[in-house]
Design a protein around this motif. Structure first.
Motif, mmCIF file in Angstrom:
data_model
loop_
_atom_site.group_PDB
_atom_site.id
_atom_site.type_symbol
_atom_site.label_atom_id
_atom_site.label_comp_id
_atom_site.label_asym_id
_atom_site.label_seq_id
_atom_site.Cartn_x
_atom_site.Cartn_y
_atom_site.Cartn_z
ATOM 1 N N ALA A 1 -19.323 -19.732 -60.205
ATOM 2 C CA ALA A 1 -18.695 -18.594 -60.032
ATOM 3 C C ALA A 1 -19.667 -17.500 -59.733
ATOM 4 O O ALA A 1 -20.597 -17.345 -60.363
ATOM 5 N N ILE B 1 -16.132 -20.467 -56.692
ATOM 6 C CA ILE B 1 -15.000 -19.466 -56.769
ATOM 7 C C ILE B 1 -15.820 -18.178 -56.770
ATOM 8 O O ILE B 1 -16.820 -17.924 -57.473
ATOM 9 N N SER C 1 -15.177 -14.037 -56.758
ATOM 10 C CA SER C 1 -14.110 -12.923 -57.185
ATOM 11 C C SER C 1 -14.241 -12.123 -56.047
ATOM 12 O O SER C 1 -15.184 -11.905 -55.054
ATOM 13 N N ASN D 1 -9.941 -17.188 -56.367
ATOM 14 C CA ASN D 1 -9.764 -16.862 -57.640
ATOM 15 C C ASN D 1 -8.324 -16.654 -58.129
ATOM 16 O O ASN D 1 -8.407 -16.567 -59.392
#
Ligand SMILES: Cc1cc2nc3c(=O)[nH]c(=O)nc-3n(C[C@H](O)[C@H](O)[C@H](O)COP(=O)(O)O)c2cc1C
Length: 200
Positions: free
Chosen positions: A11, A38, A40, A74
């Motif tokens: 992430a 992933i 954000s 996300n």
């Protein structure tokens, strides 16, 4: 599938130092590690501000072979990393914002990144958090302690200088190499132990 063949969830969140997350993804691709990626929304913003990376095409161009990369949105809390039954090598959040650090420390699970981290902790898998903030408030420090007590490894983006780095790349690779070592991956990035040459 053994845990070592399973995908690593990577992430990228909205802390400065997007280059750490991008360089880590490149290293994972070079090591042929399957990755569940992933990013954000603020992670994307920082990649644009710091690296001119605006979308998945740009990110792919910067990080090599994507044949083992699966991207997740996300907002999709039902994606594979949200399930403890899915095989997983663990998860790294690099860079990790203090907002996400707080969410991990308190089990908020309000996004896929937060849920995936919560799952990694409950399944007792490896979770490495790479924060970048300065200075730290008492809230930040308490959240990092809570995450550590829950089983995460807090690995700050704090490169050493004892190997006399001559470039930003070397500083970045120091941190990325340390992250990879925590997943049992030997990358050759960063200094390696050589008597008095390398510490921490
Ligand atoms: C330009 C910019 C730089 C930022 N740098 C940091 C930082 O270095 N560390 C941090 O913890 N948050 C930083 N933030 C704040 C986070 O991006 C913000 O708290 C965000 O809500 C985090 O969300 P995320 O964790 O879902 O990406 C920065 C925000 C912006 C817009």
């Amino acid at each position: 599938m053994t845990p070592d063949d399973a995908p690593l969830t990577h992430a990228i969140t909205g802390a400065s130092g997007a280059v750490y997350g991008v360089r880590l993804l490149r290293a994972l691709n070079e090591l042929h590690v399957p990755v569940r990626l992933i990013v954000s929304s603020t992670g994307w913003r920082l990649m644009e501000e710091e690296l001119d990376i605006v979308d998945e095409d740009d990110l792919q161009a910067a990080t090599g072979d994507w044949s083992r990369v699966i991207c997740h949105t996300n907002a999709d809390r039902g994606a594979t990393p949200a399930s403890g039954s899915a095989p997983s090598r663990g998860m790294v959040i690099c860079p990790c914002s203090m907002g996400t650090m707080s969410a991990v420390a308190h089990g908020s699970s309000r996004s896929l990144i937060e849920r995936a981290a919560d799952v990694v902790l409950k399944e007792r898998r490896r979770l490495v958090l790479v924060p970048r903030e300065t200075p730290y408030s008492a809230v930040h420090l308490e959240n990092m302690l809570a995450a550590t007590r829950a089983g995460a490894v807090v690995l700050p983006a704090s490169p050493g200088f004892y190997h006399r780095p001559e470039s930003i790349d070397e500083l970045v690779e120091f941190v990325v190499g340390r992250v990879l070592t925590h997943f049992g991956l030997e990358s050759g990035l960063g200094p390696t132990w050589g008597g008095g040459e390398a510490r921490g």
